[in-house]
Every structure is written in structure tokens, then in C-alpha cells.
Design an enzyme around this catalytic site. Sequence first.
Site, PDB file in Angstrom:
ATOM      1  N   ARG A 184      12.583  30.706   1.552  1.00 41.22           N
ATOM      2  CA  ARG A 184      13.130  29.529   1.216  1.00 41.22           C
ATOM      3  C   ARG A 184      12.587  28.898  -0.201  1.00 41.22           C
ATOM      4  O   ARG A 184      13.090  28.050  -0.877  1.00 41.22           O
ATOM      5  CB  ARG A 184      12.789  28.339   2.322  1.00 41.22           C
ATOM      6  CG  ARG A 184      13.856  28.636   3.430  1.00 41.22           C
ATOM      7  CD  ARG A 184      13.599  27.931   4.643  1.00 41.22           C
ATOM      8  NE  ARG A 184      12.192  28.184   5.054  1.00 41.22           N
ATOM      9  CZ  ARG A 184      12.176  28.892   6.293  1.00 41.22           C
ATOM     10  NH1 ARG A 184      13.283  29.474   7.066  1.00 41.22           N
ATOM     11  NH2 ARG A 184      11.146  29.207   6.589  1.00 41.22           N
ATOM     12  N   GLU A 194      -0.827  32.362  11.791  1.00 46.02           N
ATOM     13  CA  GLU A 194      -1.383  31.910  13.209  1.00 46.02           C
ATOM     14  C   GLU A 194      -1.364  32.976  14.090  1.00 46.02           C
ATOM     15  O   GLU A 194      -2.351  33.089  15.008  1.00 46.02           O
ATOM     16  CB  GLU A 194      -0.226  30.906  13.713  1.00 46.02           C
ATOM     17  CG  GLU A 194      -0.797  29.928  14.492  1.00 46.02           C
ATOM     18  CD  GLU A 194       0.345  29.012  14.598  1.00 46.02           C
ATOM     19  OE1 GLU A 194       1.380  28.846  14.108  1.00 46.02           O
ATOM     20  OE2 GLU A 194      -0.083  27.809  15.837  1.00 46.02           O
TER      21      GLU A 194
HETATM   22  P1  5GP Z   1       1.644  28.728   6.635  1.00 43.14           P
HETATM   23  O1  5GP Z   1       1.324  29.906   5.982  1.00 43.14           O
HETATM   24  O2  5GP Z   1       1.300  27.458   5.781  1.00 43.14           O
HETATM   25  O3  5GP Z   1       1.194  28.606   7.700  1.00 43.14           O
HETATM   26  O4  5GP Z   1       3.316  28.794   6.637  1.00 43.14           O
HETATM   27  C1  5GP Z   1       4.199  28.486   5.684  1.00 43.14           C
HETATM   28  C2  5GP Z   1       5.602  29.277   5.350  1.00 43.14           C
HETATM   29  O5  5GP Z   1       6.080  29.150   6.791  1.00 43.14           O
HETATM   30  C3  5GP Z   1       6.306  28.914   4.482  1.00 43.14           C
HETATM   31  O6  5GP Z   1       6.605  29.893   3.768  1.00 43.14           O
HETATM   32  C4  5GP Z   1       7.839  28.345   5.364  1.00 43.14           C
HETATM   33  O7  5GP Z   1       8.525  28.789   4.890  1.00 43.14           O
HETATM   34  C5  5GP Z   1       7.393  28.754   6.765  1.00 43.14           C
HETATM   35  N1  5GP Z   1       7.245  27.677   7.789  1.00 43.14           N
HETATM   36  C6  5GP Z   1       6.267  27.169   8.632  1.00 43.14           C
HETATM   37  N2  5GP Z   1       6.722  26.236   9.308  1.00 43.14           N
HETATM   38  C7  5GP Z   1       8.028  25.912   8.942  1.00 43.14           C
HETATM   39  C8  5GP Z   1       9.011  24.807   9.236  1.00 43.14           C
HETATM   40  O8  5GP Z   1       8.789  24.106  10.314  1.00 43.14           O
HETATM   41  N3  5GP Z   1      10.090  24.780   8.625  1.00 43.14           N
HETATM   42  C9  5GP Z   1      10.314  25.835   7.855  1.00 43.14           C
HETATM   43  N4  5GP Z   1      11.463  25.582   7.127  1.00 43.14           N
HETATM   44  N5  5GP Z   1       9.423  26.653   7.255  1.00 43.14           N
HETATM   45  C10 5GP Z   1       8.361  26.805   7.862  1.00 43.14           C
END
Ligand code: 5GP
Length: 172
Positions: free
Chosen positions: A59, A96
Site C-alpha cells: 500500500r 508481531e
Molecule cells: P508494522 O511493521 O508497523 O507492525 O506494520 C506495518 C505494516 O503492516 C504496513 O506495511 C501496513 O501496510 C501493514 N498494516 C498493519 N496494520 C494495518 C492495518 O490496520 N491496516 C492496513 N491497511 N495496513 C496495516
Amino acid sequence: MRSFDSLIRALPDFPRPGVTFRDITPLLADAGGFARCIDALAEPWQDARIEAVCGIESRGFIFGAALAQKLHAGFVPLRKPGKLPPPVVEVAYQLEYGSDRLQARSDALRPGERALLVDDVLATGGTLAAAHELVARLGATPVGASVLIELEALQGRARWPGGTPLHSLLRY
Ligand code: 5GP
């Protein structure tokens, strides 16, 4: 004129029970909302001399490519493993549950090139921190990052290198 907030759909218990997924597709489908969102993402960087916008798969490609046009910068995709032809540079990071990797072509950025990182959501922060490390390993300068949504309870900002600006448009 609808606010960005009203164009993000909260999907309870997706992809797992207890998780609320923030669905950005209604925002993308709204011409005015998407345009205003790109304007707002670009605003803090107008005078930052950004030369490359690095979008995180997948995205981050959508917002990053539009933002690159707005900032008159090039676009560089930071991709999941196995998508780019070699040679690539890679950074592994913890999720996670489990781990993942981000890759870029080893010649994707010039030494010292001023790069802005873009993704849709900052959750635990692992993905964006890995993107920062990848851009630094390529020899470019990570000037900062912009995300549409910051999930504050997950404290992803704590994993982002201090001293480098990180902007979010919506915080939940
Ligand atoms: P992080 O590494 O910060 O835990 O996860 C971020 C990544 O997971 C981003 O690339 C994002 O696209 C995706 N992501 C995590 N949670 C969500 C969510 O609730 N909605 C969307 N659209 N993407 C999420």
C-alpha cells in the site's frame, strides 16, 4: 467534503480476532479525498528537497507514487523478497508473529540521495524501521517518513530513529 477519517473503514477482528484492521480502500476510491490526502502527506516536505520517495510494498506504493509526483521526485519500490531481479540489498525484521524482509535494487538510490519513506500504516514500527535501515545501507539519506495512519497503542514510533521526522495524518 468528507474528512479522511470518515473514509477509513475499521474492520473488527481482521485478519485475526481482537485486531481492528484499518481499510484505506474507501479513501482511494474517493477522488477528492485521495487528492487531499496526497496534498496533506506532501505538505511537510515541500521545502525538504526530496529526490526519491521510497514506498513500502504494497500500500506504500499507492501513496508513495502519488506523493513522488507531487514532490517532483522519483519513486523507488521497497519490496518483499523475491520480487526484484538481483543484485538486491536486504534487511530482515521482526513482525508481531515471525519475521519478514524488505529488499531494494542495490543501485536504486544514489549516494547521499535525499529519500522520503512512505507507508499507509505505522503499527509496531518494524516495517518502517527496516525501510530506514535499507535506505541507509544503500548509501542514501533517509530524510524522514510519512504514514497515513499511526496506531498509537502499538508504539511503533519508539522504533523509528530519533531525530528523523516522522509524520502521520491520522492517529488512532
Ligand atoms: P508494522 O511493521 O508497523 O507492525 O506494520 C506495518 C505494516 O503492516 C504496513 O506495511 C501496513 O501496510 C501493514 N498494516 C498493519 N496494520 C494495518 C492495518 O490496520 N491496516 C492496513 N491497511 N495496513 C496495516
